[in-house]
Scaffold this motif. Structure first.
Motif, short mmCIF file in Angstrom:
data_model
loop_
_atom_site.label_atom_id
_atom_site.label_comp_id
_atom_site.label_asym_id
_atom_site.label_seq_id
_atom_site.Cartn_x
_atom_site.Cartn_y
_atom_site.Cartn_z
N ARG A 109 -34.65 53.95 -23.21
CA ARG A 109 -34.83 52.83 -24.00
C ARG A 109 -35.55 51.92 -22.39
NH1 ARG A 109 -33.72 50.84 -28.54
NH2 ARG A 109 -33.73 48.67 -28.75
N ILE A 110 -36.68 51.12 -22.89
CA ILE A 110 -37.29 50.43 -22.15
C ILE A 110 -37.40 49.08 -22.60
CG2 ILE A 110 -39.56 50.23 -21.16
CD1 ILE A 110 -40.30 52.91 -21.87
N HIS A 111 -37.16 48.05 -21.55
CA HIS A 111 -37.10 46.67 -21.75
C HIS A 111 -38.22 46.11 -21.17
CE1 HIS A 111 -33.36 46.41 -24.04
NE2 HIS A 111 -32.99 47.03 -23.17
N ILE A 112 -39.46 45.68 -21.62
CA ILE A 112 -40.81 45.09 -21.00
C ILE A 112 -40.50 43.69 -20.71
CG2 ILE A 112 -43.22 44.98 -20.96
CD1 ILE A 112 -43.46 47.55 -22.55
N ILE A 113 -40.50 43.45 -19.57
CA ILE A 113 -40.32 41.95 -19.32
C ILE A 113 -41.73 41.61 -18.41
CG2 ILE A 113 -37.98 41.83 -19.30
CD1 ILE A 113 -37.80 41.33 -16.60
N ASP A 114 -41.98 40.27 -18.72
CA ASP A 114 -43.08 39.62 -18.07
C ASP A 114 -42.76 38.14 -18.11
OD1 ASP A 114 -45.65 39.54 -16.98
OD2 ASP A 114 -46.43 38.67 -18.81
N ARG A 115 -42.96 37.64 -16.72
CA ARG A 115 -42.71 36.06 -16.63
C ARG A 115 -41.43 35.66 -17.03
NH1 ARG A 115 -48.93 35.47 -18.32
NH2 ARG A 115 -49.68 35.44 -16.09
N GLY A 116 -40.28 36.60 -16.64
CA GLY A 116 -39.07 36.32 -16.97
C GLY A 116 -38.76 36.24 -18.45
N ARG A 117 -39.63 36.78 -19.32
CA ARG A 117 -39.33 37.01 -20.79
C ARG A 117 -39.26 38.58 -21.20
NH1 ARG A 117 -40.23 32.26 -23.90
NH2 ARG A 117 -40.87 30.65 -22.64
N LEU A 118 -38.52 38.66 -22.29
CA LEU A 118 -38.56 39.88 -22.71
C LEU A 118 -39.87 39.94 -23.63
CD1 LEU A 118 -37.09 42.72 -23.01
CD2 LEU A 118 -36.18 41.63 -25.06
N VAL A 119 -40.76 41.21 -23.73
CA VAL A 119 -41.76 41.00 -24.51
C VAL A 119 -41.57 42.17 -25.56
CG1 VAL A 119 -43.57 39.68 -23.22
CG2 VAL A 119 -43.14 42.01 -22.81
N ALA A 120 -40.84 42.99 -25.02
CA ALA A 120 -40.69 44.31 -26.07
C ALA A 120 -39.51 45.12 -25.59
CB ALA A 120 -42.13 45.04 -26.23
N SER A 121 -38.97 45.79 -26.53
CA SER A 121 -37.93 46.86 -26.47
C SER A 121 -37.94 47.99 -27.25
CB SER A 121 -36.38 45.98 -26.65
OG SER A 121 -36.25 45.07 -25.80
N GLY A 122 -37.70 49.14 -26.83
CA GLY A 122 -37.68 50.45 -27.62
C GLY A 122 -37.71 51.72 -26.66
N SER A 123 -37.58 52.44 -27.48
CA SER A 123 -37.78 54.01 -26.54
C SER A 123 -39.15 54.17 -26.24
CB SER A 123 -37.35 55.24 -27.72
OG SER A 123 -38.19 55.14 -28.82
N PRO A 124 -39.60 55.19 -25.50
CA PRO A 124 -41.02 55.06 -25.46
C PRO A 124 -41.85 55.76 -26.39
CG PRO A 124 -39.72 56.37 -23.47
CD PRO A 124 -38.51 55.76 -24.55
N ILE A 125 -41.21 56.52 -27.26
CA ILE A 125 -41.91 56.91 -28.30
C ILE A 125 -42.25 55.57 -29.42
CG2 ILE A 125 -41.75 58.09 -30.59
CD1 ILE A 125 -40.66 60.51 -28.97
N GLU A 126 -41.11 54.97 -29.64
CA GLU A 126 -41.25 53.46 -30.45
C GLU A 126 -42.22 52.47 -29.81
OE1 GLU A 126 -36.56 53.46 -31.88
OE2 GLU A 126 -37.16 52.31 -30.48
N LEU A 127 -42.16 52.47 -28.85
CA LEU A 127 -43.17 51.54 -28.27
C LEU A 127 -44.63 51.99 -28.35
CD1 LEU A 127 -41.33 50.37 -24.97
CD2 LEU A 127 -41.81 48.93 -26.87
#
Lengths: 309, 257
Positions: A195-213
């Motif tokens: 599972r990957i949580h992508i964060i930018d400037r202190g905020r979560l911008v997306a979450s999901g498995s690599p395939i989902e993303l």
């Protein structure tokens, strides 16, 4: 592990801005983002180094600050750098951390696995960056933790060592531990994480498995690199020429990334646009959408640019 | 699920953690050349130098010079380890993330502090042994009696507490390089003018001030104990006061990173 509406500020700078995310047990979870995105601050709050200024953090159901005594034996932490006496030897340092735990791993075995035997009697300050990094990982694992936090585990490591470190993390997951890692390497997140949580400037911008993303939406990309800087208004006029199906993102003054349907007619329209605007392409590369593209679409920034900022 | 890395977490018992920490810290202290210089070599040079050159320096006391100087050098050894060595070591532990690393280990902060104090006492025992042997070779003939021994142990313990709290105060608030400079400078100043090696009376009017310094109080308490077999309550109280003030300030200002 749960992070709920976490806010952390340093003076006027907001490092973490209302971040919420969950880590499932027995997974490898990557927190991905450019430097300065708030990854390390978030991790250090989970490790009990910092008290949440707003929001809350729970690890194994415990408050990292209030329940530190109960939590600390159950987690392993790999710092980004340092963490050992400059005059200590790797073996001595690892045995020291091991002796603070009730059922540590066999130190000789761990050194064998991580290639630390070659350190010999060299003091820590004279070890190579790769060996220091591997010792840091060994210190995080030796107490047989349930949750392992690793901050940029492979930054600056040569490819062979990176693969070794990745293999250890996969084995940790197989054996029932939970791994939380921060990284700004796409390939690391894509290869390792459940599972990957992508964060930018202190905020979560997306979450999901690599395939989902990477699935869904446009499945292909075109990277256009030109020989001299684009004329003013180029992204807008190119977008007008290509229609709503295609997104145009500026990578730098010499390259653009198009995501959308990269079929023959899109390619033809790109070529025609180049001809009409007196732009000489140096390369026109087709690709499939990867995490790098996802990150770019979500934040309008490249990870690499984030790194230099 | 049983694999190499199957979780089986747990902290070692507190006494074991403290002993582990003390062993590691004392070993690192003794391995470090500069620390060893300040812990053993300089005190021995001071002892041999003062006794050897007593006449030309005009040192003249009611008691033999070696009997006066050796307790002072023992006090200097306590000062060097519990203040200078501790401050420098702790300053660099902050700098290199060692304190941060230990902060997520099962070792609690109180255990870390206990380990540090134990390490200081171990190194001090070694220093006392070396200095006592050199002193005896130079003709030191102490007969402190039971009260004097108690006084010496109290002086060393309270002196260690006072100087350690001041050392941690410096190390916890300044950068590592600044800590290094301050710790060495204070050591030199107190060695020269702190009434630690020589009796406060040797400093004329300043001697009265010096006995209120932790260095002077420690030196006087050590001399009273080993020279006259007394427990110097007033000097011990001064050390206790410095220890209390230093501990409160260090606890308030100490930054772990």
């Amino acid at each position: 592990m749960e992070v709920d509406a976490l806010v952390m500020r340093y003076g006027d700078t907001v490092a973490v801005d209302g971040l919420s995310l969950t880590v499932e047990p027995h997974t490898i979870t990557a927190v991905l983002g450019p430097n300065g995105a708030g990854k390390t601050t978030t991790l250090e709050t989970c490790e009990g180094y910092r008290k949440p200024q707003s929001g809350s953090v729970r690890v194994l159901g415990l408050d990292p600050v209030r329940d530190a005594r109960a939590l600390l034996p159950r987690i392993g932490v790999m710092l980004q750098e340092g963490g050992a006496w400059s005059g200590s030897r790797a073996d001595e340092m690892l045995r020291h951390i091991a002796a603070l735990h009730a059922h540590p791993l066999d130190v000789a075995m761990l050194e064998e696995r991580l290639g630390l035997a070659e350190c010999g009697r060299t003091p820590y300050r004279r070890l190579s960056g790769g060996l220091k990094q591997r010792l840091g990982l060994a210190m995080a694992l030796v107490g047989r933790p349930e949750v392992v936090f690793v901050d940029e585990p492979t930054a600056g490591l040569d490819p062979a060592v990176r693969r070794d470190v990745w293999e250890v993390m996969e084995e940790l997951r197989e054996d029932g531990a939970t791994v939380v890692l921060t990284t700004h390497y796409m390939d690391e997140a894509e290869r390792l994480a459940d599972r990957i949580h992508i964060i930018d400037r202190g905020r979560l911008v997306a979450s999901g498995s690599p395939i989902e993303l990477t699935r869904g939406g446009p499945t292909s990309t075109i990277r256009l690199v030109v020989t001299k800087p684009f004329p003013p208004g180029a992204p807008e006029s190119l977008k007008a020429a290509l229609g709503d199906q295609v997104e145009v993102v500026v990578l730098d003054e010499l390259s653009l990334l198009l995501t959308g349907s990269a079929d023959a007619s899109t390619l033809a329209r790109v070529s025609r646009w180049c001809e009409e605007n007196d732009v000489l392409p140096e390369s026109l590369t087709l690709g499939t959408r990867n995490l790098e593209d996802v990150f770019l679409e979500l934040t309008g920034r490249t990870l690499a640019r984030g790194v230099t900022e | 699920m049983t694999g190499t890395f199957t979780p089986m977490p747990g902290a070692a018992t507190l006494p074991r953690m403290v002993l582990t920490q003390a062993r590691m810290e004392s070993r690192l202290m003794l391995r470090n050349g500069e620390q060893l210089l300040i812990a053993v070599v300089i005190p021995v040079i001071v002892l041999v130098g003062l006794v050897g050159a007593a006449d030309s320096l005009g040192l003249d006391y009611d008691d033999p010079v070696v009997d006066v100087v050796t307790p002072g050098v023992l006090a200097l050894a306590v000062l060097s380890t519990s203040f200078t060595s501790l401050a420098i070591a702790t300053g660099f532990e902050r700098r290199y993330g060692v304190l941060k690393r230990l902060g997520t280990s099962p070792l609690p902060r109180s255990g870390l502090l206990a380990g540090k104090i134990l390490a200081l006492l171990l190194v001090e025992l070694l220093q006392v042994a070396v200095i006592a042997v050199v002193g005896v070779l130079l003709g030191w003939d102490p007969s402190p009696g039971p009260a004097g021994l108690v006084g010496a142990v109290l002086a060393a313990s309270l002196g260690t507490a006072a100087f350690a709290s001041l050392g941690l105060l410096v190390a916890g608030s300044l950068r590592a390089e600044a800590t290094l400079a301050v710790a060495n400078l204070v050591y030199l100043l107190l060695l020269a003018g702190g009434a630690v090696v020589l009796p406060a009376a040797a400093y004329g009017g300043f001697g009265d001030v010096a006995t209120w310094l932790p260095s002077g109080a420690l030196g006087e308490a050590m001399r009273d104990a080993l020279l006259h077999g007394d427990i110097a309550w007033r000097d011990l109280a001064v050390l206790l006061g410095w220890g209390a003030v230093g501990s409160v300030l260090a606890a308030r200002t100490f930054s772990w990173e």
